[in-house]
Design an enzyme around this catalytic site. Structure first.
Site, PDB file in Angstrom:
ATOM      1  CB  CYS A   7      43.432  37.988  54.853  1.00 46.30           C
ATOM      2  SG  CYS A   7      44.958  38.790  54.367  1.00 46.30           S
ATOM      3  CB  CYS A  79      38.364  37.571  56.599  1.00 46.26           C
ATOM      4  SG  CYS A  79      39.330  37.245  55.111  1.00 46.26           S
ATOM      5  CB  CYS A  84      37.209  34.779  54.063  1.00 52.06           C
ATOM      6  SG  CYS A  84      37.863  35.366  55.630  1.00 52.06           S
TER       7      CYS A  84
END
Length: 289
Positions: A7, A79, A84
């Site tokens: 993430c 994400c 991302c």
């Protein structure tokens, strides 16, 4: 097996995913996490994990720099609204968009944050549970056609709609049903007038797959037994109505699945006068048969 969770900050979602995956997979997997803009593990993430007996208090936030996707079997991005991280390399990529439980909203209370982090944790855990069940799925029946039937309240309107949707007229129709065929999609799709009857095989409300031959039906039975699938009716040749070789299974929620094969001309020529069904696997006949 090596799994990498990604993430942005590597402070909440990916940290919780790492902890959850370590507990779930144990020594079956090496698990890591990283972020494109790493910070520090969020205290609410640590607390949410501690609530279910997982200690991630020693975790640190790590950068994606220097990592290569090809070094991992699975790269899972978490994400939702953010951009991302992207790693070069060939791997099995999964994207699980989970809303960031962290927030700069001044109106959120500590209890709000606890609820947000617990919700994100549980969503990730459910996805991991599903992944775990998919890792060792054995080969299933070799399908040649997919069959589905649904109930409709207005058969003429629904027939027009699905003719538009599927791009074909129904192969045939009566006052009770309409059957659509799309060979290019391996699809056999049936509309049935909604009559309030309980869903079961005799009312045709089910899913099904055509496996092509009698041997294919028997093979599907053997595979179902090996997988521990519930067999509702064992492999049989049925002569009444549409003659078929068929097997009925139940999915985990009790929905009926028909595994079938149409009879060849040679098989149809062997139809018995009494049209009694023939069981295809020794020992599966009911006691009264």
């Amino acid at each position: 097996m090596r799994i990498l969770f990604l993430c942005v900050a590597n402070s909440a979602r990916s940290q919780m995913a790492e902890g959850l995956a370590r507990r779930r997979f144990g020594d079956r997997a090496e698990v890591a996490s990283a972020g494109s803009q790493p910070t520090v593990p969020n205290p609410f993430a640590i607390e949410a994990m501690a609530d279910i007996g997982i200690d991630i208090s020693a975790h640190t936030s790590k950068p994606v720099a220097g990592l290569n996707a090809a070094d991992f079997d699975y790269v899972i991005t978490l994400c939702a609204e953010e951009v991302c991280p992207w790693l070069p390399g060939t791997t099995h990529r999964l994207h699980w968009p989970i809303d960031d439980p962290a927030s700069d909203d001044p109106d959120l209370t500590p209890e709000d944050f606890r609820a947000r982090f617990a919700a994100a944790r549980d969503k990730i855990d459910m996805r991991l549970t599903i992944l775990d069940g998919l890792l060792d799925v054995p080969p299933g029946p070799k399908a040649q056609e997919f069959h589905a039937s649904i109930r409709v309240g207005d058969l003429p309107r629904s027939t027009r709609f699905y003719s538009w949707l599927l791009g074909v007229w129904p192969k045939d129709w009566t006052h009770r049903f309409a059957t659509f065929l799309r060979p290019d999609l391996n699809l056999n799709f049936v509309l049935l007038v909604s009559d309030g009857k309980t869903l079961h095989q005799d009312t045709l409300y089910h899913l099904g797959i055509d496996v092509g031959t009698k041997d294919g039906v028997i093979d599907a039975y053997d595979r179902a037994i090996a997988e521990g699938v519930t067999v509702f009716k064992p492999p049989r040749t049925t002569w009444r109505g549409t003659p078929l070789h068929e097997l009925w299974l139940k999915d985990p929620d009790g929905n009926l699945i028909e595994i079938y094969a149409r009879l060849t001309d040679a098989e149809l020529a062997m139809m018995p006068d009494d049209k009694n069904e023939d069981y295809l696997v020794d020992g599966t006949e009911p006691a009264h048969a």
